[in-house]
Design a protein around this motif. Structure first.
Motif, PDB file in Angstrom:
ATOM      1  N   ILE A  11      39.985 -36.186 119.632  1.00  0.00           N
ATOM      2  CA  ILE A  11      39.797 -35.708 118.292  1.00  0.00           C
ATOM      3  C   ILE A  11      38.624 -34.917 118.154  1.00  0.00           C
ATOM      4  O   ILE A  11      38.574 -33.946 117.326  1.00  0.00           O
ATOM      5  CB  ILE A  11      39.928 -36.866 117.305  1.00  0.00           C
ATOM      6  CG1 ILE A  11      40.325 -36.289 115.732  1.00  0.00           C
ATOM      7  CG2 ILE A  11      38.889 -37.840 117.034  1.00  0.00           C
ATOM      8  CD1 ILE A  11      41.924 -35.565 115.972  1.00  0.00           C
ATOM      9  N   SER A  12      37.579 -35.243 118.845  1.00  0.00           N
ATOM     10  CA  SER A  12      36.348 -34.518 118.668  1.00  0.00           C
ATOM     11  C   SER A  12      36.625 -33.120 119.426  1.00  0.00           C
ATOM     12  O   SER A  12      35.934 -31.972 118.772  1.00  0.00           O
ATOM     13  CB  SER A  12      35.253 -35.239 119.577  1.00  0.00           C
ATOM     14  OG  SER A  12      34.795 -36.361 119.063  1.00  0.00           O
ATOM     15  N   MET A  15      38.491 -30.850 116.951  1.00  0.00           N
ATOM     16  CA  MET A  15      37.977 -30.584 115.824  1.00  0.00           C
ATOM     17  C   MET A  15      36.624 -29.547 116.255  1.00  0.00           C
ATOM     18  O   MET A  15      36.367 -28.714 115.298  1.00  0.00           O
ATOM     19  CB  MET A  15      37.007 -31.633 115.288  1.00  0.00           C
ATOM     20  CG  MET A  15      37.904 -32.473 113.954  1.00  0.00           C
ATOM     21  SD  MET A  15      38.024 -31.328 112.461  1.00  0.00           S
ATOM     22  CE  MET A  15      36.325 -31.095 112.005  1.00  0.00           C
ATOM     23  N   TYR A  67      30.033 -35.101 111.277  1.00  0.00           N
ATOM     24  CA  TYR A  67      31.487 -35.183 111.447  1.00  0.00           C
ATOM     25  C   TYR A  67      31.651 -36.447 112.270  1.00  0.00           C
ATOM     26  O   TYR A  67      31.336 -36.629 113.590  1.00  0.00           O
ATOM     27  CB  TYR A  67      32.335 -34.106 112.412  1.00  0.00           C
ATOM     28  CG  TYR A  67      33.432 -34.653 112.933  1.00  0.00           C
ATOM     29  CD1 TYR A  67      34.635 -35.053 111.845  1.00  0.00           C
ATOM     30  CD2 TYR A  67      33.985 -34.565 114.123  1.00  0.00           C
ATOM     31  CE1 TYR A  67      35.850 -35.513 112.409  1.00  0.00           C
ATOM     32  CE2 TYR A  67      35.556 -34.774 114.565  1.00  0.00           C
ATOM     33  CZ  TYR A  67      36.072 -35.205 113.634  1.00  0.00           C
ATOM     34  OH  TYR A  67      37.307 -35.779 114.210  1.00  0.00           O
ATOM     35  N   ALA A  69      33.533 -39.199 114.548  1.00  0.00           N
ATOM     36  CA  ALA A  69      34.785 -39.161 115.300  1.00  0.00           C
ATOM     37  C   ALA A  69      34.830 -40.390 116.195  1.00  0.00           C
ATOM     38  O   ALA A  69      35.204 -40.552 117.242  1.00  0.00           O
ATOM     39  CB  ALA A  69      34.938 -37.964 116.102  1.00  0.00           C
ATOM     40  N   ASN A  72      37.322 -46.555 114.478  1.00  0.00           N
ATOM     41  CA  ASN A  72      37.433 -46.832 113.256  1.00  0.00           C
ATOM     42  C   ASN A  72      36.515 -48.039 112.781  1.00  0.00           C
ATOM     43  O   ASN A  72      35.886 -47.843 111.589  1.00  0.00           O
ATOM     44  CB  ASN A  72      38.842 -47.391 112.901  1.00  0.00           C
ATOM     45  CG  ASN A  72      39.851 -46.510 112.910  1.00  0.00           C
ATOM     46  OD1 ASN A  72      39.715 -45.277 113.307  1.00  0.00           O
ATOM     47  ND2 ASN A  72      41.249 -46.877 113.033  1.00  0.00           N
ATOM     48  N   HIS A  75      32.961 -46.640 111.744  1.00  0.00           N
ATOM     49  CA  HIS A  75      32.860 -45.641 110.736  1.00  0.00           C
ATOM     50  C   HIS A  75      31.889 -45.883 109.618  1.00  0.00           C
ATOM     51  O   HIS A  75      30.913 -44.968 109.283  1.00  0.00           O
ATOM     52  CB  HIS A  75      34.357 -45.255 110.079  1.00  0.00           C
ATOM     53  CG  HIS A  75      35.065 -44.483 110.978  1.00  0.00           C
ATOM     54  ND1 HIS A  75      36.440 -44.183 110.918  1.00  0.00           N
ATOM     55  CD2 HIS A  75      35.013 -43.917 112.423  1.00  0.00           C
ATOM     56  CE1 HIS A  75      37.041 -43.900 111.692  1.00  0.00           C
ATOM     57  NE2 HIS A  75      36.281 -43.370 112.720  1.00  0.00           N
ATOM     58  N   CYS A  91      34.228 -38.284 107.664  1.00  0.00           N
ATOM     59  CA  CYS A  91      34.569 -39.200 108.626  1.00  0.00           C
ATOM     60  C   CYS A  91      35.923 -39.177 108.957  1.00  0.00           C
ATOM     61  O   CYS A  91      37.024 -39.181 108.002  1.00  0.00           O
ATOM     62  CB  CYS A  91      34.141 -40.228 107.630  1.00  0.00           C
ATOM     63  SG  CYS A  91      34.620 -41.970 108.437  1.00  0.00           S
ATOM     64  N   GLU A  92      36.299 -39.528 110.394  1.00  0.00           N
ATOM     65  CA  GLU A  92      37.672 -39.714 110.788  1.00  0.00           C
ATOM     66  C   GLU A  92      38.471 -40.692 109.971  1.00  0.00           C
ATOM     67  O   GLU A  92      37.910 -41.543 109.362  1.00  0.00           O
ATOM     68  CB  GLU A  92      37.708 -39.810 112.106  1.00  0.00           C
ATOM     69  CG  GLU A  92      38.148 -38.499 113.029  1.00  0.00           C
ATOM     70  CD  GLU A  92      39.318 -37.838 112.276  1.00  0.00           C
ATOM     71  OE1 GLU A  92      40.329 -38.556 111.938  1.00  0.00           O
ATOM     72  OE2 GLU A  92      39.443 -36.653 112.406  1.00  0.00           O
ATOM     73  N   LYS A  93      39.801 -40.580 109.580  1.00  0.00           N
ATOM     74  CA  LYS A  93      40.481 -41.606 109.308  1.00  0.00           C
ATOM     75  C   LYS A  93      40.605 -42.666 110.491  1.00  0.00           C
ATOM     76  O   LYS A  93      40.568 -42.321 111.332  1.00  0.00           O
ATOM     77  CB  LYS A  93      41.980 -41.068 108.782  1.00  0.00           C
ATOM     78  CG  LYS A  93      42.801 -40.236 109.689  1.00  0.00           C
ATOM     79  CD  LYS A  93      43.479 -41.197 110.968  1.00  0.00           C
ATOM     80  CE  LYS A  93      43.994 -40.716 112.070  1.00  0.00           C
ATOM     81  NZ  LYS A  93      44.200 -41.683 113.263  1.00  0.00           N
ATOM     82  N   GLU A 118      37.106 -38.219 104.015  1.00  0.00           N
ATOM     83  CA  GLU A 118      37.970 -38.847 105.081  1.00  0.00           C
ATOM     84  C   GLU A 118      38.815 -37.794 105.753  1.00  0.00           C
ATOM     85  O   GLU A 118      39.517 -36.566 105.253  1.00  0.00           O
ATOM     86  CB  GLU A 118      38.672 -40.056 104.290  1.00  0.00           C
ATOM     87  CG  GLU A 118      39.620 -40.573 105.621  1.00  0.00           C
ATOM     88  CD  GLU A 118      40.415 -41.549 105.096  1.00  0.00           C
ATOM     89  OE1 GLU A 118      40.838 -42.415 105.464  1.00  0.00           O
ATOM     90  OE2 GLU A 118      40.320 -41.996 103.779  1.00  0.00           O
ATOM     91  N   GLY A 119      38.944 -37.789 107.057  1.00  0.00           N
ATOM     92  CA  GLY A 119      39.755 -36.831 107.836  1.00  0.00           C
ATOM     93  C   GLY A 119      41.292 -36.944 107.723  1.00  0.00           C
ATOM     94  O   GLY A 119      41.922 -36.867 108.814  1.00  0.00           O
TER      95      GLY A 119
END
Length: 325
Positions: A11-12, A15, A67, A69, A72, A75, A91-93, A118-119
């Motif tokens: 995911i990084s 993004m 950001y 990533a 969870n 976080h 912040c990623e979900k 939140e992402g």
């Protein structure tokens, strides 16, 4: 606007490309736990600064937006650190994996008066916004029920401590259902619900599949399902008193051309095509950068807000607790 990325996961990478696509954003710094992976990622995107010391990156005075990533369960720790450093935060979900950590993170955001989002990137894309507008217009009448499912074969990539399908995939249909409920129910009824759920555990001990039925304010039913060890399949239909709306395209991974269908029972069907200039990550980067530039502390609904993130986490944690294995 200078961005720092914490983590070098898939995911990084997604993004980083989206940040590159925004001509007013800069990939400035990155932090990672593994030196070899960090070096490869840093060289790929030509970051000006990279480090295995996450605190060093968070506290760098050049950084405007952090950001997060990471998995969870980490976080909340880095939301708190970034807030203490006075940084804007994406912040990623999902925001966390329990309500205690969720509340700690959001308390730090409020205490230090920093931007936070939140992402849930899809909510920045015009596809979901247009669908919500159609529902708000009354085109299908009074909302009666929502049927939602999201499954994908991602279990091999998921950190064990991130707690499985509900927090990695279920957050998508739950967040979209939440926004529909939010615009359909009075504020004092929104978080009044009953629920039951069933599921199964995967090899890592986490819930890898679950189905739940919610009943909100004794008015609107939500049937929701998620699984992380098979398929790639979305489903989302909203049933009203006059008709229904179905997202034909994946509402959580919208692209340049997306479709939803409005059916008036036994009468007509109409397909609407929503064209866009990029994917959801492109829209998310732009929305956050613009919000930070104008001094806002959050995005505006229907994009996710800190208050919505807390409610969504409450729904997810209750879903987990209610799931019978």
């Amino acid at each position: 606007m200078k961005w720092a990325i914490l983590g070098t996961s898939f995911i990084s990478d997604v993004m980083a490309k989206a940040i590159q696509n925004d001509d007013k954003s800069e990939l400035y710094a990155v932090a990672g736990r593994t030196a070899s992976t960090l070096t490869e990622f840093s060289n790929k995107y030509e970051f000006k600064k990279s480090s295995t010391d996450f605190d060093e990156i968070v506290n760098d005075t050049e950084v405007d937006i952090v950001y997060i990533a990471l998995p969870n369960h980490l976080h909340h720790e880095f939301v708190i650190k970034a807030a203490q450093a006075g940084k804007a935060i994406l912040c990623e979900k999902s925001l966390s994996v329990d309500m205690e950590k969720t509340k700690q993170a959001l308390a730090a955001v409020r205490e230090h008066n920093v931007f936070f989002a939140e992402g849930l990137m899809y909510l920045c894309h015009p596809f979901s916004e247009k669908g919500l507008d159609v529902l708000a217009s009354g085109a299908i009448g009074e909302i009666k029920a929502i049927q939602a499912s999201y499954v994908a074969s991602i279990s091999q990539f998921v950190n064990v401590q991130s707690k499985g399908a509900l927090y990695n995939l279920g957050c998508y249909p739950m967040s979209l259902a939440y926004l529909i409920l939010k615009q359909s129910l009075p504020e004092n009824e929104l978080m009044h619900y009953t629920l039951s759920g069933v599921g199964r555990r995967g090899e890592d001990g986490n819930i890898c599949e679950s189905s739940a039925t919610f009943r909100f304010a004794n008015k609107i039913s939500l049937q929701i399902h998620t699984a992380e060890d098979y398929g790639l399949k979305h489903g989302f239909t909203v049933l009203g008193s006059k008709g229904c709306l179905t997202f034909n395209s994946n509402p959580w991974l919208p692209t340049l051309k997306n479709e939803f269908e409005v059916e008036i029972y036994e009468t007509s069907k109409e397909t609407t095509t929503i064209e866009a200039s990029g994917d959801a990550f492109d829209y998310q980067v732009r929305a956050i950068r613009e919000a930070v530039e104008r001094g806002a502390k959050s995005l505006e609904s229907p994009k996710v807000t800190p208050e919505s993130s807390e409610d969504i986490m409450k729904l997810l944690t209750d879903w987990e607790s209610a799931t019978q294995i």
